[in-house]
Design an enzyme around this catalytic site. Structure first.
Site, PDB file in Angstrom:
ATOM      1  N   LYS A 115     -14.801   5.418 -12.862  1.00 26.83           N
ATOM      2  CA  LYS A 115     -14.998   6.793 -13.336  1.00 26.83           C
ATOM      3  C   LYS A 115     -15.839   6.822 -14.604  1.00 26.83           C
ATOM      4  O   LYS A 115     -16.637   7.730 -14.812  1.00 26.83           O
ATOM      5  CB  LYS A 115     -13.646   7.433 -13.607  1.00 26.83           C
ATOM      6  N   GLU A 199      -9.023  13.266 -20.987  1.00 23.86           N
ATOM      7  CA  GLU A 199      -9.707  14.523 -20.683  1.00 23.86           C
ATOM      8  C   GLU A 199      -8.792  15.685 -21.017  1.00 23.86           C
ATOM      9  O   GLU A 199      -7.570  15.544 -20.982  1.00 23.86           O
ATOM     10  CB  GLU A 199     -10.015  14.608 -19.172  1.00 23.86           C
ATOM     11  N   ARG A 291     -18.188   7.480   0.723  1.00 26.68           N
ATOM     12  CA  ARG A 291     -17.847   7.182   2.129  1.00 26.68           C
ATOM     13  C   ARG A 291     -17.946   8.476   2.946  1.00 26.68           C
ATOM     14  O   ARG A 291     -18.125   9.560   2.403  1.00 26.68           O
ATOM     15  CB  ARG A 291     -16.407   6.675   2.193  1.00 26.68           C
TER      16      ARG A 291
END
Ligand code: MV4
Length: 493
Positions: A115, A199, A291
């Protein structure tokens, strides 16, 4: 490409092979001992057994899969979703063996698998992101300072996590240190990487994702959004496209942001860019899934594009055959994931044999599944039985078709989440389109489920029994009829 190995099982293996066959390409199935009699094995042109049921000994055995691919003269491997699909090392090993990996390049997979690396990569494109840190936090004092700046509650996330794993909400400053320590040690043991970041916590957001498609020649487009807010413990339940909350302007903005995310990592093939949408319709980039996703059919239904076909064409070096301007949203599509789980008992897996299995049929109804009547749902893998997908001219018609399809889906032998699907589809919050990722926590009460066939059968049995017992009471004992017989009592009896 003449022969493709599908390194997966169940519905997705079957769905990929259908497209492979339609394109005139041969297919190779791989299977574990538990899946010997699965439809994907019978459907394929060739099939090889990987080993025992546990995934680590079968569908995750990269070396064995590549060795079989070499032996059988395979020129492409499609990984499906889950298992090895986001494993950059597997993609690299495949290409090293001279076989095409049908998916993105290993570098894009590696960047988006982290991330923090993903945030770093997209930073220069001005993609909106949740306020927070974009570096791993090592120092608790730095963490405290940043958390105070962005304001509580904050969310600690593991850089290597995904799908909600390794997240911790921190409500107040006094909890931060302890939660940080826990998050780091959890991340280390689960992902082998203890990097975490902070965050701002967005409460009750919507989860909106954008499907992207990119070829090897710099052509990157988006195929609109999927609304995936209806989920339970990070497992999606209902997905739809388009979302009820996006305006054409917001759709365009989010689509363009998703294209930039894909461009930032030189992406090719299909991918999905995940966003959070807050109650003021601000969107924030979360992560990119490298994906083909479980819920890709809703995008296929509204665009008319076969995403697996596009993946294969891109993998064999073709240019995209259409542009952004060629695409538009046609009607509305819904997907319901049907799991072998008991929705009235905390979604506990329901194992057993499909003693009855009859699919719904009809115009605008698509069932992607990997089971047949008489088969047992193995305990080793995901308990998803099928994806029930509908397409209609508008949302109301897609919902109506889904309700009909649920009623015509006859599954016996295992408990399924079909009744739960009906609960969602009939709920006012769903119908009005005013829902978020807290839908189930806010609205679901198990007792509100429509009774299942089994519950109805049990109820019928109880009513029949009561009727029989009542009838018994009404039958008067027969009065003794006088006879001429004498009962002779001897001394012996
Ligand atoms: C968040 C969030 C709130 N604030 N990040 C969960 C899965 C992972 N992909 C990201 N997730 C979230 N990240 C901030 N800053 C809430 C979630 C979240 C969530 C996101 C998408 C779908 C369902 C969810 C359920 C709970 C929490």
């Amino acid at each position: 490409m003449k022969k493709i190995l599908v390194a997966n099982r169940g519905e997705i293996a079957l769905r990929i092979m259908r497209t492979i066959r339609r394109m005139g390409i041969r297919s190779v199935a791989v299977y574990s001992e538990a899946d010997r009699n699965s439809p994907h094995v019978f459907f394929a042109d060739e099939a090889v057994c990987l080993g025992p049921a546990p995934s680590t000994q079968s569908y995750l055995n990269a070396d064995k899969i590549i060795a079989f691919a070499n032996e059988l003269g395979v020129d492409g491997i499609h990984p499906g979703y889950g298992f090895l699909s986001e494993n950059a090392e597997f993609a690299k090993l495949t290409e090293k063996a001279g076989i095409i990996f049908i998916g993105p390049g290993p570098d894009a997979m590696r960047i988006m698998g982290s991330k923090l690396a993903a945030k770093e990569c997209v930073k220069k494109y001005g993609i909106p992101m949740v306020p927070g840190t974009d570096k791993a936090i090592e120092d608790i004092d730095v963490a405290k300072k940043i958390a105070a700046e962005i304001g509580y509650p904050v969310l600690i996330k593991a850089s290597a996590g995904g799908g909600g794993k390794g997240m911790r909400i921190v409500e107040k400053a006094t909890d931060l240190e302890e939660q940080m320590q826990r998050a780091v040690s959890e991340a280390r043991s689960s992902f082998g990487d203890g990097s975490v970041f902070i965050e701002k916590y967005i409460s009750s957001p919507r989860h909106i994702e954008i499907q992207v498609l990119a070829d090897n020649y710099g052509n990157t487009i988006h195929l609109f959004e999927r609304e995936c807010s209806i989920q339970r413990r990070h497992q999606k339940v209902v997905e739809e496209s388009p979302s009820s909350v996006l305006t054409p302007e917001l759709r365009k903005k989010m689509g363009e942001a998703a294209v930039m995310v894909a461009t930032s990592c030189n992406y090719r093939s299909t991918g999905t860019v995940e966003f959070l949408l807050d109650d003021k319709l601000n969107f924030y980039f979360l992560e990119m899934n490298t994906r083909l996703q479980v819920e890709h059919p809703v995008t296929e239904m509204i665009t008319g594009i076969d995403l697996v076909e596009e993946q294969i064409k891109i993998a064999r070096g073709e240019k995209l055959g259409f542009t952004q301007d060629d695409l538009s949203v046609n009607g509305h599509s819904l997907e319901l994931r049907v799991y072998a789980e008991d929705p009235s008992n905390d979604f506990l897996p329901s194992t057993g044999t499909l003693t009855k299995y009859i699919r719904p049929q009809g115009e605008g109804i698509r069932v992607d599944d990997g089971y047949e009547e008489g088969m047992t749902i193995p305990v080793y893998y995901d308990p998803m039985i099928a994806k029930l997908v509908t397409h209609g001219k508008d949302r109301a018609s897609a919902i109506q078709k889904m309700k009909e399809a649920i009623r015509n889906y006859k599954i016996e032998g295992v408990i399924t989440t079909l009744s739960f699907g009906l609960f969602v589809l009939e709920h006012d919050a769903f119908l009005s389109g005013k829902f978020d990722t807290q839908f189930i926590e806010k609205h679901y009460i198990p007792s509100k489920l429509a009774p299942t066939q089994k519950q109805n059968a049990e109820l019928a049995a109880i009513i029949a029994l009561k009727y029989w017992l009542d009838k018994q009471k009404e039958i008067k004992p027969v009065e003794a009829t006088p006879t001429n017989w004498t009962i002779r009592l001897t001394e012996n009896n």
